[in-house]
Design a protein around this motif. Structure first.
Motif, PDB file in Angstrom:
ATOM      1  N   UNK A  51       0.943  -1.168  -0.320  1.00  0.00           N
ATOM      2  CA  UNK A  51      -0.014   0.048   0.064  1.00  0.00           C
ATOM      3  C   UNK A  51       0.890   1.438  -0.041  1.00  0.00           C
ATOM      4  N   UNK A  52       2.173   1.273   0.647  1.00  0.00           N
ATOM      5  CA  UNK A  52       2.766   2.367   0.688  1.00  0.00           C
ATOM      6  C   UNK A  52       3.501   2.852  -0.558  1.00  0.00           C
ATOM      7  N   UNK A  53       3.330   1.826  -1.492  1.00  0.00           N
ATOM      8  CA  UNK A  53       4.174   2.027  -2.709  1.00  0.00           C
ATOM      9  C   UNK A  53       3.395   2.253  -3.920  1.00  0.00           C
ATOM     10  N   UNK A  54       2.059   2.099  -3.847  1.00  0.00           N
ATOM     11  CA  UNK A  54       1.202   2.184  -4.981  1.00  0.00           C
ATOM     12  C   UNK A  54       1.575   3.346  -5.901  1.00  0.00           C
ATOM     13  N   UNK A  55       1.587   4.504  -5.193  1.00  0.00           N
ATOM     14  CA  UNK A  55       1.824   5.728  -5.974  1.00  0.00           C
ATOM     15  C   UNK A  55       3.104   5.721  -7.018  1.00  0.00           C
ATOM     16  N   UNK A  56       3.903   4.895  -6.781  1.00  0.00           N
ATOM     17  CA  UNK A  56       5.024   4.787  -7.714  1.00  0.00           C
ATOM     18  C   UNK A  56       4.634   4.056  -9.196  1.00  0.00           C
ATOM     19  N   UNK A  57       3.511   3.063  -8.807  1.00  0.00           N
ATOM     20  CA  UNK A  57       2.909   2.263 -10.131  1.00  0.00           C
ATOM     21  C   UNK A  57       1.614   2.530 -10.642  1.00  0.00           C
ATOM     22  N   UNK A  58       0.852   3.212 -10.069  1.00  0.00           N
ATOM     23  CA  UNK A  58      -0.472   3.599 -10.647  1.00  0.00           C
ATOM     24  C   UNK A  58      -0.729   4.727 -11.560  1.00  0.00           C
ATOM     25  N   UNK A  59       0.407   5.335 -11.995  1.00  0.00           N
ATOM     26  CA  UNK A  59       0.162   6.318 -13.108  1.00  0.00           C
ATOM     27  C   UNK A  59       1.458   6.563 -13.632  1.00  0.00           C
ATOM     28  N   UNK A  60       1.627   7.355 -14.727  1.00  0.00           N
ATOM     29  CA  UNK A  60       2.702   7.572 -15.390  1.00  0.00           C
ATOM     30  C   UNK A  60       3.699   8.281 -14.243  1.00  0.00           C
ATOM     31  N   UNK A  61       4.870   8.216 -14.401  1.00  0.00           N
ATOM     32  CA  UNK A  61       5.729   7.369 -15.458  1.00  0.00           C
ATOM     33  C   UNK A  61       6.127   6.231 -15.429  1.00  0.00           C
TER      34      UNK A  61
END
Length: 107
Positions: A51-61
């Motif tokens: 959950x703490x790393x979702x922001x790395x994968x849910x959008x570009x780049x």
């Protein structure tokens, strides 16, 4: 120390220490953003499942996850004869990429 670098880069590819992997990803993305660069990180396969790393994968780049189908045998580690038990993948970000992320498999 990678996290102390102040230069910007067109590309960064590394196998970060797992305990600092999130920080390495964040910093590499910061250091490549101004040059519309790329980042590739060799990480455990499930790195994108927190959950703490979702922001790395849910959008570009974020561009792709390349799953390695053959487990890595690290030469400097004392591994069991049966072989390594950890699966890895290359996670790739590209500041010029605008599409949906994709999955690929490497032998």
């Amino acid at each position: 120390n990678f996290l102390d670098l102040q230069d910007d880069f067109e590309a960064i590819a590394t196998n970060p220490p797992f305990g600092l992997a999130k920080e390495f990803c964040d910093y590499a993305l910061t250091r490549t953003h101004s040059l519309n660069g790329k980042v590739a990180m060799l990480l455990p396969l499930a790195f994108d499942a927190a959950k703490t790393r979702v922001y790395l994968f849910d959008r570009s780049p974020f561009k792709a996850k390349y799953t390695l189908l053959k487990r890595i045998r690290w030469e400097n580690l004392d591994q069991k004869k049966a072989g390594p038990s950890t699966n890895h993948a290359w996670f790739v970000w590209d500041w010029k990429y605008c599409g949906s992320p994709y999955l690929a498999y490497l032998l």
